[in-house]
Design an enzyme around this catalytic site. Structure first.
Site, PDB file in Angstrom:
ATOM      1  N   CYS A   1       0.879  -1.268  -0.103  1.00 53.03           N
ATOM      2  CA  CYS A   1      -0.108   0.097   0.226  1.00 53.03           C
ATOM      3  C   CYS A   1       0.915   1.326   0.034  1.00 53.03           C
ATOM      4  CB  CYS A   1      -1.116  -0.049   1.238  1.00 53.03           C
ATOM      5  SG  CYS A   1       0.007   0.249   2.775  1.00 53.03           S
TER       6      CYS A   1
ATOM      7  N   CYS B   1       2.933   1.705   3.234  1.00 50.93           N
ATOM      8  CA  CYS B   1       4.174   0.737   3.229  1.00 50.93           C
ATOM      9  C   CYS B   1       5.183   1.256   2.242  1.00 50.93           C
ATOM     10  CB  CYS B   1       3.966  -0.602   3.006  1.00 50.93           C
ATOM     11  SG  CYS B   1       2.577  -1.381   4.123  1.00 50.93           S
TER      12      CYS B   1
END
Length: 81
Positions: A10, A13
């Site tokens: 994502c 991250c």
């Protein structure tokens, strides 16, 4: 030094991955940062939230993106052990 960012892939991250790379560069370190997006590896590590940061096989942060200063402290403290 072994540095790993674990997450789902994502934007949060990816942001942690970029901050860790920049922090290492600022510290004059050329260690590679491994970016792991395999959910099974997170489960195997017992990580229940992402992103997670591991330094020298020790999970130092889970579920949030720490500041560059915090990452520096994690690196310093982990390499002392």
């Amino acid at each position: 030094m072994k540095v790993q960012v674990l997450g789902s892939g994502c934007p949060t991250c990816k942001h942690l991955y970029e901050i860790v790379k920049a922090t290492l560069e600022d510290m004059g370190m050329d260690d590679e940062v491994e970016y792991i997006t395999d959910i099974n590896k997170l489960i195997d590590e017992g990580i229940t939230a992402s992103p997670a940061l591991k330094i020298n096989n020790k999970v130092v942060c889970v579920g949030r993106v720490p500041s560059s200063d915090e990452i520096k402290e994690f690196i310093i403290n982990t390499t002392k052990e």
